[in-house]
Design an enzyme around this catalytic site. Sequence first.
Site, PDB file in Angstrom:
ATOM      1  N   ARG A   1       0.860  -1.189   0.000  1.00 26.21           N
ATOM      2  CA  ARG A   1       0.000   0.000   0.000  1.00 26.21           C
ATOM      3  C   ARG A   1       0.891   1.231   0.000  1.00 26.21           C
ATOM      4  O   ARG A   1       1.951   1.250   0.642  1.00 26.21           O
ATOM      5  CB  ARG A   1      -0.921   0.012   1.229  1.00 26.21           C
ATOM      6  CG  ARG A   1      -2.032  -1.030   1.202  1.00 26.21           C
ATOM      7  CD  ARG A   1      -3.098  -0.678   0.165  1.00 26.21           C
ATOM      8  NE  ARG A   1      -4.196  -1.628   0.153  1.00 26.21           N
ATOM      9  CZ  ARG A   1      -4.280  -2.696  -0.631  1.00 26.21           C
ATOM     10  NH1 ARG A   1      -3.273  -2.964  -1.450  1.00 26.21           N
ATOM     11  NH2 ARG A   1      -5.331  -3.488  -0.600  1.00 26.21           N
TER      12      ARG A   1
ATOM     13  N   GLU B   1      -4.228   7.402  -5.600  1.00 25.42           N
ATOM     14  CA  GLU B   1      -4.219   6.767  -6.911  1.00 25.42           C
ATOM     15  C   GLU B   1      -5.473   7.155  -7.688  1.00 25.42           C
ATOM     16  O   GLU B   1      -6.577   7.071  -7.138  1.00 25.42           O
ATOM     17  CB  GLU B   1      -4.130   5.239  -6.754  1.00 25.42           C
ATOM     18  CG  GLU B   1      -2.816   4.813  -6.137  1.00 25.42           C
ATOM     19  CD  GLU B   1      -2.731   3.339  -5.805  1.00 25.42           C
ATOM     20  OE1 GLU B   1      -1.623   2.832  -5.601  1.00 25.42           O
ATOM     21  OE2 GLU B   1      -3.802   2.690  -5.756  1.00 25.42           O
TER      22      GLU B   1
ATOM     23  N   HIS C   1       0.130   0.383  -9.965  1.00 25.66           N
ATOM     24  CA  HIS C   1      -0.676  -0.539  -9.161  1.00 25.66           C
ATOM     25  C   HIS C   1      -1.152  -1.731  -9.993  1.00 25.66           C
ATOM     26  O   HIS C   1      -2.345  -2.085  -9.996  1.00 25.66           O
ATOM     27  CB  HIS C   1      -1.875   0.186  -8.550  1.00 25.66           C
ATOM     28  CG  HIS C   1      -2.403  -0.501  -7.310  1.00 25.66           C
ATOM     29  ND1 HIS C   1      -2.936   0.188  -6.245  1.00 25.66           N
ATOM     30  CD2 HIS C   1      -2.485  -1.809  -6.975  1.00 25.66           C
ATOM     31  CE1 HIS C   1      -3.322  -0.655  -5.311  1.00 25.66           C
ATOM     32  NE2 HIS C   1      -3.061  -1.897  -5.741  1.00 25.66           N
TER      33      HIS C   1
END
Length: 317
Positions: free
Chosen positions: A234, A263, A285
């Site tokens: 994370r 994000e 990601h």
Amino acid sequence: MEKIVFLDSATIPAHIHIPTPSFDHQWISYQETAPHQVIERLTDATMVIVNKVVLDANTLSQLPHLKLIAVSATGYNNIDLTWCHEHKLPVCNIRGYATRSVPEHVMALCFALRRNLTAYHRDIEDGVWQQKNQFCFFTHPIGDIAGSTIGIVGSGNLGQGVEALANAVGMTVLKAERKGATAIRDGYVSFNTLLEHADIVTLHCPLDTSTSNLIGREELERMKPSAILINTGRGGLVDELALVEALKKGDIAGAGVDVFTQEPASFSNPLLAHAGMPNLILTPHVAWGSDSSLQTLANILIENLDAFIAGAPQNLV
């Protein structure tokens, strides 16, 4: 008939097949949903599928027909879980779907950074080879993976997956005890010991109040100057500004980052502002996102819905 609303279906690529639920239902899918659209789109929904859209207490209190929140991911920090528990609204998530994809992404970053592949690629683009006028050139150190030490923070499925691959390529594995813990479990080392001895540190722990900024300026200074930090966990686990400063100062040798504090990351993010650094690799990601993992995710998502309707809910959080 159940009304199922998927608020952010763009988080699953179009080429991935989402199975059809086995029960009578109406399916409505939105590519993305802005905060002000959530209540309107869920007004009479009985099931909601969500990845990153925020469902807070204020929003949930206005959706009395909801029977189930199905998170199409492992992380559920966008859901007010306390409210859901208090009001007996079940929440389920997806588990164990990226146990190949994430560890392979971690290892790819290990190899790329230890061998300085990005830096050499950029040197070739910049004409360094022609300037050196030799059959090869060595402008950056090249480290082997075999024989190096990888420190794994987080001992869940993903941490275990990285451990298996690391063992397979001849790495020494250190596993970190929780930061600040006074008792050390068998097979683990203290958090600080791991930072001081690992050639590569990789993060696989959840983000909560105890792990926010787990890696900051002090922790980066503890690491070897030749060490690499990899974060596919994370974004909030790492102080991003401190990481950039450590890379610029030479406190550590490199970093691979797949997750960010916000994000999509904006260009004001320190990591994006320094994306041209040869010892920094950024990916959006996607460590979890191999086709096989995505298909497994889609399958489990619908299995969660079917299990709930069958009266045997699974993967509850």
